[in-house]
Write a protein that holds these residues in place. Sequence first.
Motif, PDB file in Angstrom:
ATOM      1  N   PHE A 344     110.880   5.504  39.881  1.00 61.56           N
ATOM      2  CA  PHE A 344     109.867   5.466  40.880  1.00 61.56           C
ATOM      3  C   PHE A 344     108.442   6.059  40.023  1.00 61.56           C
ATOM      4  O   PHE A 344     107.490   5.461  39.998  1.00 61.56           O
ATOM      5  CB  PHE A 344     110.066   6.463  42.127  1.00 61.56           C
ATOM      6  CG  PHE A 344     108.759   6.321  42.755  1.00 61.56           C
ATOM      7  CD1 PHE A 344     108.446   5.322  43.675  1.00 61.56           C
ATOM      8  CD2 PHE A 344     107.815   7.354  43.025  1.00 61.56           C
ATOM      9  CE1 PHE A 344     107.464   5.345  44.521  1.00 61.56           C
ATOM     10  CE2 PHE A 344     106.651   7.512  43.846  1.00 61.56           C
ATOM     11  CZ  PHE A 344     106.438   6.180  44.365  1.00 61.56           C
ATOM     12  N   ALA A 345     108.706   7.044  39.264  1.00 62.57           N
ATOM     13  CA  ALA A 345     107.680   7.649  38.552  1.00 62.57           C
ATOM     14  C   ALA A 345     107.127   6.468  37.447  1.00 62.57           C
ATOM     15  O   ALA A 345     105.903   6.121  37.342  1.00 62.57           O
ATOM     16  CB  ALA A 345     107.841   8.876  37.827  1.00 62.57           C
ATOM     17  N   GLY A 346     108.144   5.778  36.969  1.00 65.38           N
ATOM     18  CA  GLY A 346     107.582   4.704  35.874  1.00 65.38           C
ATOM     19  C   GLY A 346     107.145   3.439  36.880  1.00 65.38           C
ATOM     20  O   GLY A 346     106.158   2.803  36.049  1.00 65.38           O
ATOM     21  N   PHE A 347     107.590   3.163  37.991  1.00 59.91           N
ATOM     22  CA  PHE A 347     107.004   1.832  38.557  1.00 59.91           C
ATOM     23  C   PHE A 347     105.773   2.405  38.996  1.00 59.91           C
ATOM     24  O   PHE A 347     104.706   1.456  39.153  1.00 59.91           O
ATOM     25  CB  PHE A 347     108.076   1.765  39.699  1.00 59.91           C
ATOM     26  CG  PHE A 347     107.439   0.695  40.581  1.00 59.91           C
ATOM     27  CD1 PHE A 347     107.559  -0.658  40.336  1.00 59.91           C
ATOM     28  CD2 PHE A 347     107.048   0.996  41.825  1.00 59.91           C
ATOM     29  CE1 PHE A 347     107.076  -1.500  41.156  1.00 59.91           C
ATOM     30  CE2 PHE A 347     106.252  -0.180  42.496  1.00 59.91           C
ATOM     31  CZ  PHE A 347     106.562  -1.335  42.123  1.00 59.91           C
ATOM     32  N   TRP A 348     105.302   3.640  39.525  1.00 62.30           N
ATOM     33  CA  TRP A 348     104.192   4.059  40.013  1.00 62.30           C
ATOM     34  C   TRP A 348     102.913   3.771  39.222  1.00 62.30           C
ATOM     35  O   TRP A 348     102.072   3.165  39.359  1.00 62.30           O
ATOM     36  CB  TRP A 348     104.233   5.570  40.363  1.00 62.30           C
ATOM     37  CG  TRP A 348     102.691   5.941  40.840  1.00 62.30           C
ATOM     38  CD1 TRP A 348     101.755   6.599  40.072  1.00 62.30           C
ATOM     39  CD2 TRP A 348     102.314   5.698  42.105  1.00 62.30           C
ATOM     40  NE1 TRP A 348     100.463   6.727  40.886  1.00 62.30           N
ATOM     41  CE2 TRP A 348     101.151   6.491  42.211  1.00 62.30           C
ATOM     42  CE3 TRP A 348     103.087   5.312  43.339  1.00 62.30           C
ATOM     43  CZ2 TRP A 348     100.371   6.635  43.440  1.00 62.30           C
ATOM     44  CZ3 TRP A 348     102.227   5.470  44.640  1.00 62.30           C
ATOM     45  CH2 TRP A 348     100.811   6.138  44.589  1.00 62.30           C
ATOM     46  N   ARG A 349     103.068   4.032  37.821  1.00 63.70           N
ATOM     47  CA  ARG A 349     102.215   3.933  36.501  1.00 63.70           C
ATOM     48  C   ARG A 349     101.887   2.350  36.498  1.00 63.70           C
ATOM     49  O   ARG A 349     100.801   2.025  36.424  1.00 63.70           O
ATOM     50  CB  ARG A 349     102.610   4.223  35.422  1.00 63.70           C
ATOM     51  CG  ARG A 349     101.420   4.457  34.307  1.00 63.70           C
ATOM     52  CD  ARG A 349     100.352   5.427  34.470  1.00 63.70           C
ATOM     53  NE  ARG A 349      99.732   6.132  33.555  1.00 63.70           N
ATOM     54  CZ  ARG A 349      98.733   6.782  33.636  1.00 63.70           C
ATOM     55  NH1 ARG A 349      98.111   7.017  34.657  1.00 63.70           N
ATOM     56  NH2 ARG A 349      98.029   7.239  32.530  1.00 63.70           N
ATOM     57  N   PHE A 350     103.071   1.566  36.280  1.00 65.24           N
ATOM     58  CA  PHE A 350     102.907   0.078  36.091  1.00 65.24           C
ATOM     59  C   PHE A 350     102.468  -0.520  37.516  1.00 65.24           C
ATOM     60  O   PHE A 350     101.569  -1.617  37.334  1.00 65.24           O
ATOM     61  CB  PHE A 350     104.425  -0.363  35.693  1.00 65.24           C
ATOM     62  CG  PHE A 350     104.159  -2.013  35.409  1.00 65.24           C
ATOM     63  CD1 PHE A 350     103.720  -2.414  34.230  1.00 65.24           C
ATOM     64  CD2 PHE A 350     104.787  -2.751  36.320  1.00 65.24           C
ATOM     65  CE1 PHE A 350     103.775  -3.743  33.809  1.00 65.24           C
ATOM     66  CE2 PHE A 350     105.134  -4.181  36.112  1.00 65.24           C
ATOM     67  CZ  PHE A 350     104.292  -4.403  34.863  1.00 65.24           C
ATOM     68  N   GLY A 351     102.858  -0.250  38.617  1.00 66.29           N
ATOM     69  CA  GLY A 351     102.682  -1.033  39.833  1.00 66.29           C
ATOM     70  C   GLY A 351     101.165  -0.597  40.286  1.00 66.29           C
ATOM     71  O   GLY A 351     100.557  -1.471  41.062  1.00 66.29           O
ATOM     72  N   THR A 352     100.585   0.527  39.885  1.00 67.42           N
ATOM     73  CA  THR A 352      99.309   0.803  40.336  1.00 67.42           C
ATOM     74  C   THR A 352      98.216   0.331  39.534  1.00 67.42           C
ATOM     75  O   THR A 352      96.961   0.495  39.847  1.00 67.42           O
ATOM     76  CB  THR A 352      99.137   2.196  40.762  1.00 67.42           C
ATOM     77  OG1 THR A 352      99.457   3.057  39.663  1.00 67.42           O
ATOM     78  CG2 THR A 352     100.024   2.804  41.946  1.00 67.42           C
ATOM     79  N   GLY A 353      98.542  -0.097  38.356  1.00 66.81           N
ATOM     80  CA  GLY A 353      97.792  -0.730  37.518  1.00 66.81           C
ATOM     81  C   GLY A 353      96.667   0.623  36.871  1.00 66.81           C
ATOM     82  O   GLY A 353      95.717   0.238  36.684  1.00 66.81           O
ATOM     83  N   THR A 354      97.217   1.556  36.757  1.00 68.23           N
ATOM     84  CA  THR A 354      96.474   2.795  36.090  1.00 68.23           C
ATOM     85  C   THR A 354      96.715   3.093  34.612  1.00 68.23           C
ATOM     86  O   THR A 354      97.893   2.613  33.975  1.00 68.23           O
ATOM     87  CB  THR A 354      96.631   4.110  37.035  1.00 68.23           C
ATOM     88  OG1 THR A 354      98.133   4.406  37.143  1.00 68.23           O
ATOM     89  CG2 THR A 354      96.158   4.046  38.521  1.00 68.23           C
ATOM     90  N   GLY A 355      95.922   3.968  34.038  1.00 70.13           N
ATOM     91  CA  GLY A 355      96.160   4.217  32.576  1.00 70.13           C
ATOM     92  C   GLY A 355      96.082   2.921  31.565  1.00 70.13           C
ATOM     93  O   GLY A 355      95.191   1.890  31.976  1.00 70.13           O
ATOM     94  N   PRO A 356      97.096   2.667  30.759  1.00 73.00           N
ATOM     95  CA  PRO A 356      96.901   1.464  29.890  1.00 73.00           C
ATOM     96  C   PRO A 356      96.872   0.024  30.602  1.00 73.00           C
ATOM     97  O   PRO A 356      96.973  -0.749  30.115  1.00 73.00           O
ATOM     98  CB  PRO A 356      98.000   1.736  28.779  1.00 73.00           C
ATOM     99  CG  PRO A 356      98.957   2.843  29.585  1.00 73.00           C
ATOM    100  CD  PRO A 356      97.978   3.660  30.411  1.00 73.00           C
ATOM    101  N   TRP A 357      97.524   0.282  31.870  1.00 69.99           N
ATOM    102  CA  TRP A 357      97.858  -0.812  32.686  1.00 69.99           C
ATOM    103  C   TRP A 357      96.717  -1.182  33.610  1.00 69.99           C
ATOM    104  O   TRP A 357      96.912  -2.128  34.287  1.00 69.99           O
ATOM    105  CB  TRP A 357      99.327  -0.796  33.631  1.00 69.99           C
ATOM    106  CG  TRP A 357     100.397  -0.354  32.625  1.00 69.99           C
ATOM    107  CD1 TRP A 357     101.096   0.800  32.520  1.00 69.99           C
ATOM    108  CD2 TRP A 357     101.182  -1.192  32.051  1.00 69.99           C
ATOM    109  NE1 TRP A 357     101.985   0.913  31.608  1.00 69.99           N
ATOM    110  CE2 TRP A 357     102.171  -0.375  31.233  1.00 69.99           C
ATOM    111  CE3 TRP A 357     101.081  -2.628  31.657  1.00 69.99           C
ATOM    112  CZ2 TRP A 357     103.022  -1.117  30.534  1.00 69.99           C
ATOM    113  CZ3 TRP A 357     101.901  -3.218  30.724  1.00 69.99           C
ATOM    114  CH2 TRP A 357     102.687  -2.473  30.050  1.00 69.99           C
TER     115      TRP A 357
END
Length: 362
Positions: A344-357
């Motif tokens: 879930f922690a990995g999906f949160w970064r990718f799914g919310t489009g934050t940081g490098p995403w």
Amino acid sequence: MMTVTAWTLKFEHKTRRHIPSASTALTMGSILGLVQAILLISSAKPLLNFMGVGPDSLMLTHATRYLTLRSLGAPAVLLSLAMQGVLRGLKDTKTPLYATGDATNIILDPVFIFIFHLGVSGAAIAHVISQYLITAILFWRLMAQIDVVPPSIKHLQFGRFLKNGFLLLLRVIAVTFCVTLAASMAAHLGPTPMAAFQVCLQVWLATSLLADGLAVPGQAILASAFARKDYNKAAATASRVLQLGLVLGLILAAALGVGLTFGAKLFTRDASVLSIIVMGIPPINTLAFVFDGVNFGASDFAYSAFSMVAVPVLSVMLLSILSASHGFIGIWIALTMYMSLRAFAGFWRFGTGTGPWNFLWK
């Protein structure tokens, strides 16, 4: 003839690449491996006591001998891991595959354990020999591609490595502590639950290696895409790797659900251990490891580190509560929740489009 030979050597030298980060990784891997070996050997009994193997335990003598012998292979393990990372960075995934020491370990294990009657010590010796064989093969192959020895110490990039390395070290400590605590709790339940836990843990590690088959190439491709600022390729690669990870996870879940019931006898014939193994729930960690590869490929080390500190904090609480109330089954339920939180922690970064995403939302 001498002219041709000299020209050939000169040409081969020029074709080898000078990569300061690679030399730094090998240097730090060697140093950390030696430090780890010294610490493990000198503190073997206190560590085992923490793991639940007390002074009066029948496991103490064998466990101390095994840990001490295995510790001798620590320099080879860390150095080989560093070299595998360098080769993967060069997109050479074949050499780490061919250099695997599993075949050597499989051959030497029965020789040292049954023919030489060395027991658990023989298993440790076989593992150490296989690790140094892996290191020798990887080093030989790496020398053909890069200049392993830097021209001088100033070419080493210790500052950069310490910055990112500290974040990754923080993450590894947090992740390892959770699994180590689970093993300690299983050991406190007694030798039989600990034996069953170890079998389930090996199944867990096997699924982790399968997940790495997706995470590692995805990480290399993503790192290359981000370096060229090819965000379309980065998004496409991440999506495809996660899709494959989900499919692999479902297949492994079905295979383990059926196979663990019938395949446990491959590990032991002890009826009491077998009765506990079938109650184990080895967590499916495919998506968690694939997300790790995705975030590493995007050089999102800070998020990976801090999110993996927060996740084990909650997981340790779950382990303490569930192991006390449900024993062996509670430990594996908590570990399953732990891996789910990691995914879930990995999906949160990718799914919310934050940081490098953040480019995903532009």
